[in-house]
Write an enzyme that holds these catalytic residues in place. Structure first.
Site, PDB file in Angstrom:
ATOM      1  N   SER A  25       0.794  -0.945   0.234  1.00 30.80           N
ATOM      2  CA  SER A  25       0.095   0.130  -0.120  1.00 30.80           C
ATOM      3  C   SER A  25       0.987   1.440  -0.239  1.00 30.80           C
ATOM      4  O   SER A  25       2.135   1.203   0.075  1.00 30.80           O
ATOM      5  CB  SER A  25      -1.097   0.072   1.423  1.00 30.80           C
ATOM      6  OG  SER A  25      -1.425   0.976   1.336  1.00 30.80           O
ATOM      7  N   TYR A  53      -2.753  -0.702   9.982  1.00 34.00           N
ATOM      8  CA  TYR A  53      -2.032  -1.165   9.322  1.00 34.00           C
ATOM      9  C   TYR A  53      -1.156  -0.813   8.540  1.00 34.00           C
ATOM     10  O   TYR A  53      -0.346  -1.569   7.827  1.00 34.00           O
ATOM     11  CB  TYR A  53      -3.033  -0.846   8.167  1.00 34.00           C
ATOM     12  CG  TYR A  53      -3.654  -1.230   7.188  1.00 34.00           C
ATOM     13  CD1 TYR A  53      -3.933  -1.970   6.220  1.00 34.00           C
ATOM     14  CD2 TYR A  53      -3.429  -0.342   5.936  1.00 34.00           C
ATOM     15  CE1 TYR A  53      -4.241  -2.289   5.035  1.00 34.00           C
ATOM     16  CE2 TYR A  53      -2.971  -0.159   3.878  1.00 34.00           C
ATOM     17  CZ  TYR A  53      -3.746  -1.554   3.895  1.00 34.00           C
ATOM     18  OH  TYR A  53      -4.305  -1.746   2.729  1.00 34.00           O
ATOM     19  N   LYS A 107       2.460  -3.130   6.577  1.00 28.28           N
ATOM     20  CA  LYS A 107       2.899  -2.630   5.121  1.00 28.28           C
ATOM     21  C   LYS A 107       4.207  -2.261   5.041  1.00 28.28           C
ATOM     22  O   LYS A 107       4.791  -2.914   4.503  1.00 28.28           O
ATOM     23  CB  LYS A 107       1.805  -1.654   4.304  1.00 28.28           C
ATOM     24  CG  LYS A 107       0.342  -2.150   4.679  1.00 28.28           C
ATOM     25  CD  LYS A 107       0.131  -3.631   3.788  1.00 28.28           C
ATOM     26  CE  LYS A 107      -1.196  -4.058   3.904  1.00 28.28           C
ATOM     27  NZ  LYS A 107      -1.038  -5.692   2.047  1.00 28.28           N
TER      28      LYS A 107
END
Length: 254
Positions: A146, A159, A163
């Site tokens: 991402s 998150y 990532k």
């Protein structure tokens, strides 16, 4: 004078495994690889949806298989892969999040994201690479991360952390496995319009924040990922490893 020729983007004769392939980015990646001639195995938890998608791909003349697996169950996943021929290409698009302000993060939400986004990705990538190395074959392994693997974001501490970690593991794996001809890269998209992001786009405040950050003035579509994954999987990217291909409309440019 002999003119150079562009290396082929075709993937004929290669086997590809796409995790998280039942919808969204993962499904788009599976289609992109199949269009270039790869034999594609679609992996996800939802067996019924996978079977229907495989039927659609086969109706288009592609070679496709369903592989119903929960990749967070690493032992079962590794056993299933061991029973199959080696995969030349891996696309790991399985991922998830439970967004909240960092101060409100629960251990359960942290474990959910880290188990799927990092732990499962790590051991899936390792399993595919180990088989290639044992058989003396080259390969292209691609993790979907991402833009949040390069920056931070509102309500996205966990998150983003997972990532960022996948970016780090990818670089280290690329260093270790380069001598075996196994390339490892990431694709880092901006917000892509899928069923999973529908709630975010439905929030006017979040939608305005996204629009303010994407320099090209539009959000991503799954088709924006398809060319990139076909490229990284192919011989046209044969000198690319340990890097991240940002498809973010300029989000991270400043």
């Amino acid at each position: 004078m002999s003119l150079p020729r562009t290396p082929s983007f075709r993937l004929d004769g290669r086997r590809a495994l796409v995790a998280g392939a039942s919808s969204g980015i993962g499904l788009a990646c599976a289609v992109a690889l199949a269009e270039q001639g790869a034999e594609v195995s679609l992996c996800a938890r939802r067996a019924g949806e996978l079977a229907a998608l495989v039927d659609e791909l086969r109706a288009e003349g592609f070679v496709a298989h369903a592989l119903p697996l929960d990749i967070t169950d690493t032992m079962t996943t590794e056993a299933a892969l061991a029973a199959l021929p080696a995969f030349d290409i891996l696309v790991n698009s399985a991922g998830g999040a439970r967004h909240s302000p960092a101060i409100e993060t629960t251990p359960e939400d942290f474990d959910f994201a880290s188990n799927l986004n990092l732990r499962a990705a790590y051991f899936l990538t390792r399993a595919v690479a180990a088989r290639l190395i044992a058989e003396g074959k080259p390969g292209s392994l691609i993790n979907i991360t991402s833009q949040m693997a390069h920056v931070g974001g509102i309500d996205r501490a966990v998150y983003s952390a997972t990532k960022h970690a996948v970016e780090g593991m990818t670089k280290s794996m690329a260093i270790e496995w380069g001598k075996h001809g196994v390339r490892v890269n990431t694709i880092a998209p901006t917000f892509i319009r899928t069923a999973l992001t529908a709630a975010t786009f439905a929030n006017p405040e979040r939608a305005a924040w996204i629009a303010s950050k994407i320099k090209l003035g539009r959000v991503g579509e799954v088709t924006d990922i398809m060319g990139a994954v076909a490229f990284l999987a192919s011989d046209a990217a044969s000198l690319i490893t340990g890097t991240s291909l940002l498809i973010d409309g300029g989000w991270t440019a400043d």
